[in-house]
Enzyme design. Structure first.
Site, short mmCIF file in Angstrom:
data_model
loop_
_atom_site.label_atom_id
_atom_site.label_comp_id
_atom_site.label_asym_id
_atom_site.label_seq_id
_atom_site.Cartn_x
_atom_site.Cartn_y
_atom_site.Cartn_z
N ARG A 12 15.29 55.39 56.30
CA ARG A 12 14.17 55.87 55.48
C ARG A 12 14.43 57.30 55.07
O ARG A 12 15.33 57.95 55.56
CB ARG A 12 12.85 55.74 56.25
CG ARG A 12 12.93 56.23 57.68
CD ARG A 12 11.71 56.93 58.14
NE ARG A 12 11.35 58.06 57.31
CZ ARG A 12 11.94 59.25 57.37
NH1 ARG A 12 12.97 59.47 58.20
NH2 ARG A 12 11.54 60.22 56.59
N ALA A 33 13.87 59.41 51.13
CA ALA A 33 14.34 59.09 49.78
C ALA A 33 15.85 59.28 49.60
O ALA A 33 16.55 58.37 49.15
CB ALA A 33 13.56 59.91 48.75
N ASP A 90 9.37 61.38 47.27
CA ASP A 90 10.05 60.13 46.98
C ASP A 90 10.22 59.92 45.48
O ASP A 90 11.12 59.19 45.06
CB ASP A 90 9.27 58.96 47.57
CG ASP A 90 9.39 58.93 49.10
OD1 ASP A 90 10.27 58.22 49.58
OD2 ASP A 90 8.63 59.64 49.78
N ASN A 118 4.70 61.21 47.66
CA ASN A 118 5.28 61.41 48.99
C ASN A 118 4.45 60.59 49.98
O ASN A 118 3.50 59.90 49.61
CB ASN A 118 5.28 62.89 49.35
CG ASN A 118 6.14 63.19 50.58
OD1 ASN A 118 7.29 62.76 50.66
ND2 ASN A 118 5.60 63.90 51.54
N LYS A 119 4.83 60.65 51.24
CA LYS A 119 4.17 59.86 52.27
C LYS A 119 2.65 60.03 52.23
O LYS A 119 2.15 61.11 51.97
CB LYS A 119 4.71 60.25 53.65
CG LYS A 119 4.19 59.43 54.79
CD LYS A 119 4.43 57.94 54.59
CE LYS A 119 5.90 57.60 54.40
NZ LYS A 119 6.12 56.15 54.16
#
Length: 382
Positions: free
Chosen positions: A46, A48, A280, A290-291
């Site tokens: 995991r 990006a 990402d 993003n997360k």
């Protein structure tokens, strides 16, 4: 640490299974498209940049396997030239890998890049002998082109991470009026530390070296700059707790783990001078995916007047996405909220869950976007 590599045989990819960290450091070997797809989908690999590197190596391994060609049932026939069959097969496998994580742009970027390298070799062969029909470069030559490009992607990522780390470190040192240790001479104090809050994981595990959001911290630690990092746990998959805290502790960095809903508290106390997060995908206007939880951190930072930085390689910029509204958001299984990491489910049986893996931070909340090419400030135009 080495988290992704092509096997010595060239026909498989070996990764550090991040889903098992920090309790277990285990390397696994992946040979089939299904295993590779599952590794990305289940977050065994995991981050990006890392999944871009992984996708490139996965394509290289699958290309090497094509030297002993076995057609995919129903996908294409062997009626074309060997070059054409190779490209058809690899395109199908590439599309399959791309579908593993739709929000991140890097897997698609990496797959397209290695396929382009193979096409270049194919065209070179045909241009060298234009008087013959169906000239083949040869599967071995095309597979080697994919392999070379995959290695190039990783080497470039190492250089990019170093450059991002340098730009980010210089930015935060100037921001806080801090200096590197050697510049203090006799006046250096251990209390002269810079408070950083980060969300999710964007360190070496998510890239190749240094990382993106953690890059300035890790490079700064090497150069004597003192950081005090607050790592959000990052629910529901706890990448901050399992991975960021793990990496920083191993590097000897002062790190404090906090729950996601404690970010406001540490900001209010004045313990945070800057927020560093990875990304990402970056839209053309600077909106950033993003997360999940990142946008909330950005809103808090804006409220408390704390600079909010997004750090990532330029490969995460997607000019095809005009704004964050154009970025597809992956939604994951609700069991990750209800029961993952718990001995027993913590929610009532049958309860509905909404579990988006990412959110979009609007460009108005971002102080600067830092890539290997430098520090970009509003108005953003990519």
């Amino acid at each position: 640490m080495e988290n992704i590599r092509l096997s010595e045989s060239g026909s498989s990819v070996i990764i550090l299974d991040q889903s098992l960290l920090p309790a277990e450091e285990k390397y696994i070997e992946l040979k089939t498209p299904e295993e590779m797809h599952e590794a990305i989908e289940k977050l065994r690999v995991r981050g990006a940049p890392a999944i871009g590197i992984f996708a490139a190596y996965a394509m290289a391994a699958l290309a090497h396997q094509m030297l002993k060609y076995k057609p995919i049932s129903g996908c294409c026939s062997a009626s074309g030239t060997s070059d054409d069959v190779f490209m058809q097969e690899m395109s199908v496998k590439g599309d399959y890998l791309k579908a593993s994580r739709p929000t991140a742009v890097n897997p698609a970027w990496a797959v397209d890049r290695v396929l382009h390298a193979a096409r270049v070799e194919m065209y070179k062969a045909r241009q060298a002998d234009p008087n013959r029909m169906n000239v083949n470069a040869g599967v071995a030559r095309l597979a080697e082109a994919v392999r070379r490009e995959a290695f190039a992607i990783q080497e470039e990522d190492k250089a990019m991470c170093r450059a991002i780390a340098e730009h980010g470190l210089n930015e935060v040192i100037q921001l806080g009026g801090k200096k590197r240790k050697e510049e203090y001479k006799e006046d250096y104090q251990e209390s002269d530390s810079i408070g950083i809050l980060t969300h999710c994981n964007a360190g070496p595990l998510a890239t190749s070296e240094y990382g993106t959001a953690l890059g300035p911290v890790l490079l700064g630690a090497e150069e004597g700059v003192k950081f005090r990092v607050f790592a959000d746990e990052t629910r529901p998959l706890l990448q901050g707790a399992r991975l960021t805290a793990y990496e920083l502790q191993k590097a000897g960095v002062d790190v404090t783990l906090i729950c996601d809903n404690m970010a406001s508290s540490v900001m209010k106390r004045g313990w945070v001078q800057a927020v560093f997060v990875g990304c990402d995908r970056i839209a053309a206007n600077g909106d950033t995916a993003n997360k999940i939880g990142t946008s909330g951190v950005a809103i808090l930072a804006k409220h408390y007047g704390i600079p909010f930085y997004v750090l990532g390689p330029s490969s995460t910029i997607d000019p095809a996405c005009a704004t964050g509204a154009d970025i597809p958001i992956e939604e994951r299984d609700g069991d990750e909220i209800r029961e993952k990491f718990y001995a027993k489910p913590v929610a009532p049986e049958g309860i509905k869950c909404f579990n988006p893996a990412f959110d979009v931070t609007e460009h108005e909340l971002i102080t600067a976007i830092i890539t290997e090419k430098g520090v970009f400030r509003p108005p953003y135009s990519f």
